[in-house]
Design a protein around this motif. Sequence first.
Motif, mmCIF file in Angstrom:
data_model
loop_
_atom_site.group_PDB
_atom_site.id
_atom_site.type_symbol
_atom_site.label_atom_id
_atom_site.label_comp_id
_atom_site.label_asym_id
_atom_site.label_seq_id
_atom_site.Cartn_x
_atom_site.Cartn_y
_atom_site.Cartn_z
ATOM 1 N N LEU A 1 20.679 56.719 71.799
ATOM 2 C CA LEU A 1 21.688 57.328 70.570
ATOM 3 C C LEU A 1 21.344 57.634 69.174
ATOM 4 O O LEU A 1 20.631 56.449 68.675
ATOM 5 C CB LEU A 1 23.323 57.004 70.159
ATOM 6 C CG LEU A 1 23.345 56.551 71.778
ATOM 7 C CD1 LEU A 1 25.192 55.782 71.720
ATOM 8 C CD2 LEU A 1 23.863 58.439 72.777
ATOM 9 N N ASP B 1 22.301 58.807 64.902
ATOM 10 C CA ASP B 1 23.505 58.776 64.879
ATOM 11 C C ASP B 1 25.045 58.910 65.848
ATOM 12 O O ASP B 1 25.733 59.840 65.417
ATOM 13 C CB ASP B 1 24.039 59.687 64.038
ATOM 14 C CG ASP B 1 22.256 60.364 62.848
ATOM 15 O OD1 ASP B 1 22.691 58.654 62.604
ATOM 16 O OD2 ASP B 1 21.443 60.851 62.111
ATOM 17 N N GLN C 1 24.915 59.598 68.826
ATOM 18 C CA GLN C 1 24.868 60.685 70.077
ATOM 19 C C GLN C 1 24.464 60.720 70.575
ATOM 20 O O GLN C 1 22.575 60.704 70.422
ATOM 21 C CB GLN C 1 25.046 62.032 68.932
ATOM 22 C CG GLN C 1 26.632 62.340 67.907
ATOM 23 C CD GLN C 1 28.002 62.326 69.653
ATOM 24 O OE1 GLN C 1 27.243 63.109 70.580
ATOM 25 N NE2 GLN C 1 28.937 62.189 68.722
ATOM 26 N N HIS D 1 21.016 62.910 72.338
ATOM 27 C CA HIS D 1 19.986 64.055 73.173
ATOM 28 C C HIS D 1 19.405 64.813 73.274
ATOM 29 O O HIS D 1 18.248 63.757 73.630
ATOM 30 C CB HIS D 1 19.277 64.708 71.316
ATOM 31 C CG HIS D 1 20.538 64.387 70.156
ATOM 32 N ND1 HIS D 1 21.061 65.053 69.558
ATOM 33 C CD2 HIS D 1 20.714 63.032 68.887
ATOM 34 C CE1 HIS D 1 21.394 64.746 68.508
ATOM 35 N NE2 HIS D 1 21.695 63.601 68.322
#
Length: 335
Positions: A321, A323, A325, A327
Amino acid sequence: MADNTTIEWTDSTWNPVTGCTQISPGCDNCYAATFAERWRGTDGHHFENGFDITLRPDRLTLPLTWRTPRRVFLDSMSDLFHTDIPDAYIAQVFAVMALARQHTFQILTKRHGRMKALLSRPAFWHLVADQGRKHFTGCQQDWLAVGAMLDGKPLPNVWLGVSVEDQKRADLRIPALLETPAAVRFLSCEPLLGPVDLKRAVIPMGSERGHGLTASYVHVAGCCQRRLHGIDWVIAGGESGPRARPMHPQWARVLRDQCEWAGVPFFLKQWGAYAPEDHGHDRGSVVLIDAQGRNWSGREGDAPPDAVHMRRVGKKAAGRLLDGQPHDAAPAAAR
């Protein structure tokens, strides 16, 4: 080394060659070399020769036995464009990829010069067709399709990528990649060892548009409507293993933000052995590094504002992850 793989951005690996030699700082802690050298001298073992360059002709036709379409990472245990691999053998590999049109092949190299020189020569594609006729079953239409390469049309199911661990390697390898015929071009910024500005490697200083490369630049469909001209995918990741070097979070953020700006898919593979302390980690040894990669451990009072504490927590605990989130973006596979 075949059907199954733990590499997050592919489905299978295919190794018609094994072995390699170090060429840049990204090779310093090579997982493949470490694994292979454990078995050097073991009679009958696949890696009896350790990490010496070894051709594996018995594996050449493996993708032809896989019926379900998949993404195939080629030579996860080598570099196809190593100088010790003969042109004719590389041509055989390309002949198999031309026949196995149901799969998408992902080729990653640090030998950008040989890749560009070889794949830009019509003589190489004549060699691919000749080796294909000689070694593999295929109808005349198959080899006519390979012959289309003589008109500068790259194989649609073959993606070409270069490793980019820092700005020096970005400035060397990305322009060569952009000048190499390819259906899809990608960057593997792993292990990411320093800051990388993709605009600097692709776009000339002071210019918002235009690739700024040589006249031999190979345009692909729509490339000059994009801001990072000719780059179709960026993978980033930190280093794992006992001698892993930490990846500063800002290095990953800059790549992510530049990809968002340019509309290029971005894939964060892993943090590696180290993760930012502010991601909730309170265990593991700590290093303090700044955005230039300098270690300020023990000199916290002198560290610049961009220095961050990185904790060695291991690849699994560090996660993927950024931040908060994931990707996972990637180009669509070839049809």
